[in-house]
Design a protein around this motif. Structure first.
Motif, PDB file in Angstrom:
ATOM      1  N   SER A 221      50.011  51.384  72.994  1.00 17.49           N
ATOM      2  CA  SER A 221      49.410  51.949  71.780  1.00 17.49           C
ATOM      3  C   SER A 221      48.956  50.749  70.953  1.00 17.49           C
ATOM      4  O   SER A 221      49.730  49.949  70.535  1.00 17.49           O
ATOM      5  CB  SER A 221      50.348  52.980  70.913  1.00 17.49           C
ATOM      6  N   GLY A 222      47.789  50.918  70.534  1.00 16.96           N
ATOM      7  CA  GLY A 222      47.174  49.631  69.873  1.00 16.96           C
ATOM      8  C   GLY A 222      47.427  48.274  70.563  1.00 16.96           C
ATOM      9  O   GLY A 222      47.288  48.386  71.715  1.00 16.96           O
ATOM     10  N   SER A 223      47.933  47.322  70.085  1.00 17.02           N
ATOM     11  CA  SER A 223      48.262  46.042  70.600  1.00 17.02           C
ATOM     12  C   SER A 223      49.736  46.089  71.305  1.00 17.02           C
ATOM     13  O   SER A 223      50.071  45.230  71.866  1.00 17.02           O
ATOM     14  CB  SER A 223      47.942  44.853  69.991  1.00 17.02           C
ATOM     15  N   ALA A 267      56.330  40.866  81.605  1.00 14.62           N
ATOM     16  CA  ALA A 267      56.028  39.493  81.240  1.00 14.62           C
ATOM     17  C   ALA A 267      54.525  39.048  81.139  1.00 14.62           C
ATOM     18  O   ALA A 267      54.241  38.427  80.185  1.00 14.62           O
ATOM     19  CB  ALA A 267      56.644  38.426  82.302  1.00 14.62           C
ATOM     20  N   THR A 268      53.673  39.894  81.783  1.00 15.87           N
ATOM     21  CA  THR A 268      52.477  39.633  81.595  1.00 15.87           C
ATOM     22  C   THR A 268      51.952  40.309  80.404  1.00 15.87           C
ATOM     23  O   THR A 268      50.886  39.497  79.753  1.00 15.87           O
ATOM     24  CB  THR A 268      51.697  40.280  82.954  1.00 15.87           C
ATOM     25  N   THR A 269      52.322  41.345  79.874  1.00 18.86           N
ATOM     26  CA  THR A 269      51.684  42.084  79.174  1.00 18.86           C
ATOM     27  C   THR A 269      52.335  42.018  77.950  1.00 18.86           C
ATOM     28  O   THR A 269      51.822  42.476  76.637  1.00 18.86           O
ATOM     29  CB  THR A 269      51.799  43.758  79.375  1.00 18.86           C
ATOM     30  N   GLY A 270      53.618  41.479  77.849  1.00 17.13           N
ATOM     31  CA  GLY A 270      54.390  41.307  76.450  1.00 17.13           C
ATOM     32  C   GLY A 270      55.018  42.659  76.050  1.00 17.13           C
ATOM     33  O   GLY A 270      55.613  42.648  74.964  1.00 17.13           O
ATOM     34  N   ALA A 271      55.354  43.555  77.171  1.00 17.89           N
ATOM     35  CA  ALA A 271      55.966  44.870  76.923  1.00 17.89           C
ATOM     36  C   ALA A 271      57.416  44.579  76.449  1.00 17.89           C
ATOM     37  O   ALA A 271      58.056  43.901  77.458  1.00 17.89           O
ATOM     38  CB  ALA A 271      55.760  45.636  78.049  1.00 17.89           C
ATOM     39  N   LEU A 272      57.712  45.132  75.534  1.00 22.36           N
ATOM     40  CA  LEU A 272      59.164  45.140  75.352  1.00 22.36           C
ATOM     41  C   LEU A 272      59.843  46.233  76.483  1.00 22.36           C
ATOM     42  O   LEU A 272      59.267  47.167  76.913  1.00 22.36           O
ATOM     43  CB  LEU A 272      59.609  46.009  74.005  1.00 22.36           C
ATOM     44  N   VAL A 273      60.977  45.929  76.903  1.00 21.83           N
ATOM     45  CA  VAL A 273      61.747  46.650  78.133  1.00 21.83           C
ATOM     46  C   VAL A 273      62.934  47.376  77.396  1.00 21.83           C
ATOM     47  O   VAL A 273      63.926  46.698  76.720  1.00 21.83           O
ATOM     48  CB  VAL A 273      62.073  45.811  79.134  1.00 21.83           C
TER      49      VAL A 273
END
Ligand SMILES: [Zn+2]
Length: 305
Positions: A221-223, A267-273
């Motif tokens: 959502s957004g960035s 790690a690639t997208t910076g997603a919180l897990v």
């Protein structure tokens, strides 16, 4: 008076964690994660203790929490914990619980009738419990206005009519009957397979290994990015040692491959897990370290242990 739980905002989605239980799961690291060595827990002791490991008793500490999402005007629950009053003869830790989970949900502004969607990442006993509640002698849907999204592959795998063997033994005994069948019979279940788009912000995708139908909820959502990964990991030790499965993973090789894939994506997208069972800050940001990963940051929730 209870204060409302914290919420963090990711793009157009709000994320709140709803407590059911935090504490020891009464298993040692070696019991819970048979591939991990005592040395590797010692090596990471300074940040695993005290939230995720009690070195004094050598017990793993976990959370049992539901993710409450508000997206596109809908109220969504990701996993529904162990539930109250359930009879779990082969999983006594989850049996006959009596928690104030629904009060905690209400403190976050969500009454049972307000819930529009329930996501069960998989059908283990500690992810479907609040699907139903006891009404007299009957199990009835806790969230009567919700659609319950259940992975078809777990529905088939855990259906007692199919008599599938499991590494969990009889640990999931009664679960299908008291926590899945009543919502199915009420016409509230939508089975899905492969990929299921919920709305413009949220998408479910199969992430098999822990169980055949284990799944991940992608938030985009957004960035902002986040992954709600269910039981991909039970401890952040599995982030730094991603080949270590829990003893409850049905397909060890597939569980490892899925862990590598999803942590690689994060790690690639910076997603919180956001795993289902992390106490402390509840979620992590990861970075790649060769074939392993490291924790580069924690989610913005206050520490709970
Ligand atoms: Zn679990």
């Amino acid at each position: 008076m209870k204060s409302a739980p914290e919420e963090i905002i990711l793009g157009d989605v709000s994320v709140t964690r709803i407590k059911e239980f935090y504490g020891s799961v009464e298993m040692t690291p070696a019991e819970f994660f048979p591939g991990s060595t005592p040395q590797s827990w010692e090596q990471h002791r300074d940040w695993l203790a005290p939230d995720f490991w009690n070195p004094g008793t050598n017990e793993v500490r976990v959370a049992l929490q539901t993710w409450l999402l508000r997206s596109g005007g809908r109220t969504i629950l990701v996993d529904t914990g162990a539930g109250n009053h359930k009879e779990r003869p082969y999983a006594p830790f989850w049996s006959h619980r009596d928690t104030d989970f629904l009060d905690n949900l209400a403190a976050a502004g969500a009454r049972p009738q307000d819930v529009d969607l329930v996501v069960n990442t998989h059908l283990h006993t500690d992810h479907v419990g609040w699907n139903t509640r006891l009404d007299g002698r009957s199990w009835v849907p806790t969230f009567p206005n919700a659609t319950y999204l259940i992975p078809q592959r777990d529905f088939d795998f855990w259906n007692p009519a199919n008599n599938n063997p499991s590494v969990f033994g009889r640990g999931n005994q009664n679960v299908f009957e008291d926590s899945v069948t009543p919502v199915r019979d009420a016409g509230l279940v939508q089975l899905w397979d492969g990929v299921h788009r919920i709305d413009g912000n949220l998408k479910l995708e199969l992430a098999p290994g822990h169980t055949p139908g284990s799944s991940v909820l992608h938030l985009e959502s957004g960035s902002d990015r986040a992954l709600f990964v269910g039981d991909l990991v039970h401890t952040p030790h599995q982030i730094v040692e991603p080949d270590n499965n829990s003893c409850f993973c049905e397909d060890p090789a597939e569980a490892r491959a899925t862990r590598q894939r999803l942590f690689g994506l994060a790690a690639t997208t910076g997603a919180l897990v956001f795993p289902a069972h992390l106490p402390g800050p509840g979620g992590v940001q990861v970075e790649r370290r060769g074939t392993r990963f490291a924790i580069s940051d924690w989610a913005g929730f206050s520490r709970i242990s």
